[in-house]
Enzyme design. Structure first.
Site, mmCIF file in Angstrom:
data_model
loop_
_atom_site.group_PDB
_atom_site.id
_atom_site.type_symbol
_atom_site.label_atom_id
_atom_site.label_comp_id
_atom_site.label_asym_id
_atom_site.label_seq_id
_atom_site.Cartn_x
_atom_site.Cartn_y
_atom_site.Cartn_z
ATOM 1 N N ILE A 155 0.668 -1.196 -0.064
ATOM 2 C CA ILE A 155 0.180 -0.105 0.119
ATOM 3 C C ILE A 155 0.898 1.356 0.216
ATOM 4 C CG2 ILE A 155 -1.652 1.339 1.274
ATOM 5 C CD1 ILE A 155 -2.686 -1.474 2.289
ATOM 6 N N ARG A 231 -3.860 1.166 11.068
ATOM 7 C CA ARG A 231 -4.545 0.682 12.058
ATOM 8 C C ARG A 231 -4.443 1.695 13.343
ATOM 9 N NH1 ARG A 231 -6.470 -2.631 9.632
ATOM 10 N NH2 ARG A 231 -6.249 -4.880 9.554
ATOM 11 N N ASP A 255 -8.918 6.941 9.020
ATOM 12 C CA ASP A 255 -9.661 5.800 8.513
ATOM 13 C C ASP A 255 -9.841 4.607 9.381
ATOM 14 O OD1 ASP A 255 -11.428 4.568 6.587
ATOM 15 O OD2 ASP A 255 -9.953 3.025 6.200
HETATM 16 P P1 NAI Z 1 2.878 -4.905 3.381
HETATM 17 O O1 NAI Z 1 3.086 -5.934 4.537
HETATM 18 O O2 NAI Z 1 2.569 -5.019 2.230
HETATM 19 O O3 NAI Z 1 3.613 -3.609 4.237
HETATM 20 C C1 NAI Z 1 3.858 -3.448 5.434
HETATM 21 C C2 NAI Z 1 5.259 -2.621 5.406
HETATM 22 O O4 NAI Z 1 5.483 -1.840 6.769
HETATM 23 C C3 NAI Z 1 6.398 -3.638 5.077
HETATM 24 O O5 NAI Z 1 7.284 -3.063 4.061
HETATM 25 C C4 NAI Z 1 7.068 -3.644 6.293
HETATM 26 O O6 NAI Z 1 8.757 -3.717 6.269
HETATM 27 C C5 NAI Z 1 6.869 -2.302 7.136
HETATM 28 N N1 NAI Z 1 7.045 -2.430 8.621
HETATM 29 C C6 NAI Z 1 6.526 -3.401 9.380
HETATM 30 N N2 NAI Z 1 6.959 -3.065 10.655
HETATM 31 C C7 NAI Z 1 6.985 -1.671 10.436
HETATM 32 C C8 NAI Z 1 7.379 -0.681 11.633
HETATM 33 N N3 NAI Z 1 7.394 -1.096 12.811
HETATM 34 N N4 NAI Z 1 7.796 0.797 10.968
HETATM 35 C C9 NAI Z 1 7.895 0.942 9.938
HETATM 36 N N5 NAI Z 1 7.585 0.007 8.778
HETATM 37 C C10 NAI Z 1 7.109 -1.291 9.214
HETATM 38 O O7 NAI Z 1 0.942 -4.268 4.034
HETATM 39 P P2 NAI Z 1 0.319 -3.391 3.446
HETATM 40 O O8 NAI Z 1 -0.707 -4.641 2.384
HETATM 41 O O9 NAI Z 1 0.759 -2.465 2.495
HETATM 42 O O10 NAI Z 1 -0.813 -3.088 4.434
HETATM 43 C C11 NAI Z 1 -0.257 -1.987 5.303
HETATM 44 C C12 NAI Z 1 -1.229 -1.937 6.411
HETATM 45 O O11 NAI Z 1 -2.611 -1.424 5.937
HETATM 46 C C13 NAI Z 1 -1.859 -3.102 7.309
HETATM 47 O O12 NAI Z 1 -0.825 -3.361 8.065
HETATM 48 C C14 NAI Z 1 -3.047 -2.753 7.573
HETATM 49 O O13 NAI Z 1 -3.004 -2.502 8.714
HETATM 50 C C15 NAI Z 1 -3.478 -1.734 6.712
HETATM 51 N N6 NAI Z 1 -4.543 -1.866 5.872
HETATM 52 C C16 NAI Z 1 -5.968 -1.033 6.167
HETATM 53 C C17 NAI Z 1 -6.986 -1.362 5.615
HETATM 54 C C18 NAI Z 1 -8.184 -0.380 5.512
HETATM 55 O O14 NAI Z 1 -9.257 -0.613 5.113
HETATM 56 N N7 NAI Z 1 -7.839 0.767 6.302
HETATM 57 C C19 NAI Z 1 -7.225 -2.504 4.509
HETATM 58 C C20 NAI Z 1 -5.916 -3.406 4.395
HETATM 59 C C21 NAI Z 1 -4.824 -3.049 5.123
#
Ligand code: NAI
Length: 344
Positions: A155, A231, A255
């Site tokens: 994302i 989150r 959000d």
């Molecule tokens: P992803 O797993 O592809 O990317 C997450 C990134 O965060 C990774 O590059 C990881 O290395 C990094 N990361 C992990 N711990 C970290 C930290 N402490 N500090 C900085 N970076 C860190 O996940 P994706 O698909 O990009 O999703 C991101 C977040 O979006 C999810 O964790 C979820 O909470 C949220 N989300 C929200 C939705 C909504 O409807 N509002 C729907 C889907 C996801």
């Protein structure tokens, strides 16, 4: 025909699940009620249950589901903090949908940024009341401004690339920077100090809990705009409220909210909200709240239904499935899944 009890059904879920269910010989019974100890008996006579973020699949519920002959729980979301996977191990297989549309979430984050910067939410209400004044609606050019992106996964990358398209400078922070990306990776402190806007795209973990707090906000530029589609627990909401009151934070687009589970996805109009912090945030002219709707596009809903029904078929095909939540190791997130078989 495979029979599945579908809890916490919303009108927007039903068409895509009916479509994929029909194609894959799965019959869903849609219940509006959430799954909990009071409603678990509704699963009697079904092969499995399909649940969402606010269904409570605790140890007691799992015990009861097992005694009713339920074989699988399919989550139609990525997060699984509401399922006691340990209690399910050896009894009921649990599956999730790890990703559905990173574009949906990134585009929602951008739309919140654009809305807040150009006060579209205010203009919409004004013009409906024949108030055509422009006072108080001044924004800034995004072109040339700096956006800090925390978390450069699926994302975060899409969000960053859209911002680059606007001619913005992107500063990135990730716990595990991706060397393949030509982003300007900086430390968190540098990102806080130099960003006009900060958008959160990392997961909620013990480490990232309240990463936006009084201390981190004190390091930010005055007037910074914060966007959170990740989150709620990433932000200390009370601290955010104080920093908005002190005019340090220029705006917040939320959000997600850390105490959202009893509020979001429900019509609470006519109720009195007990949460003072949330009520105060909502009353601020520079706070924009959407109720965890960033994922809500037709494409995402189709992907969720597609993967969920595929997870069900995988269960019957006895295939190993990356989407199965495994309790073989003590840390589900770090499970390497080297086994070429189901979790148990
Ligand atoms: P992803 O797993 O592809 O990317 C997450 C990134 O965060 C990774 O590059 C990881 O290395 C990094 N990361 C992990 N711990 C970290 C930290 N402490 N500090 C900085 N970076 C860190 O996940 P994706 O698909 O990009 O999703 C991101 C977040 O979006 C999810 O964790 C979820 O909470 C949220 N989300 C929200 C939705 C909504 O409807 N509002 C729907 C889907 C996801």
């Amino acid at each position: 025909m495979i029979k599945v009890a579908f809890y916490d059904a919303k009108p927007y879920d039903i068409p895509s699940f009916e479509k994929y269910g029909k194609e894959r010989n799965i019959e869903f019974k849609f219940y509006e009620s959430k799954l909990n100890e009071d409603t678990v008996s509704l699963a009697k006579g079904y092969d499995g249950v399909c649940v969402f973020v606010n269904d409570n699949v605790n140890e007691k519920v799992i015990k009861e589901l097992y005694s009713l002959g339920i074989k699988f729980v399919v989550l139609r979301c990525a997060g699984f903090n509401n399922v006691d996977v340990k209690a399910a191990f050896g009894k009921i297989h649990v599956y999730r949908v790890p990703a559905y549309s990173p574009y949906a979430v990134a585009e929602h984050a951008v739309s919140m940024l654009l809305t807040m910067n150009r006060r579209i939410h205010k203009a919409y209400i004004r013009t409906r009341e024949y108030n055509f004044s422009l006072s108080g609606l001044t924004g800034v050019d995004l072109h040339g401004k700096t956006v800090g992106v925390i978390g450069t996964g699926k994302i975060g990358q899409i969000f960053a690339n859209i911002c680059k398209g606007f001619g913005m400078r992107v500063l990135a922070y990730d716990k595990f920077p991706n060397p393949k990306l030509d982003y300007e990776y900086v430390s968190l402190d540098e990102l806080f100090a130099n960003s006009d806007f900060i958008s959160l795209h990392c997961p909620l973990t013990d480490e990232s809990f309240h990463m936006i707090n009084d201390e981190s906000m004190s390091k930010m530029k005055k007037g910074v705009g914060i966007i959170n589609t990740s989150r709620g627990g990433l932000i200390d909401a009370s601290a955010l409220l104080n920093q908005i009151k002190s005019r340090k934070v220029g705006f917040a687009c939320l959000d997600v909210y850390e105490e959202e589970s009893n509020i979001f996805f429900q019509d609470k109009s006519g109720h009195i909200l007990d949460d003072d912090v949330f009520r105060n945030l909502l009353s601020m002219p520079n706070v924009l709240v959407t109720s965890h709707q960033a994922f809500l596009t037709e494409e995402a809903l189709n992907n969720i239904a597609d993967t969920t029904t595929q997870n069900i078929l995988n269960y019957y095909a006895q295939e190993s499935n990356e989407n199965e939540l495994c309790y073989h190791c003590s840390n589900i997130e770090n499970c390497k899944r080297q086994r070429k078989q189901k979790c148990f």
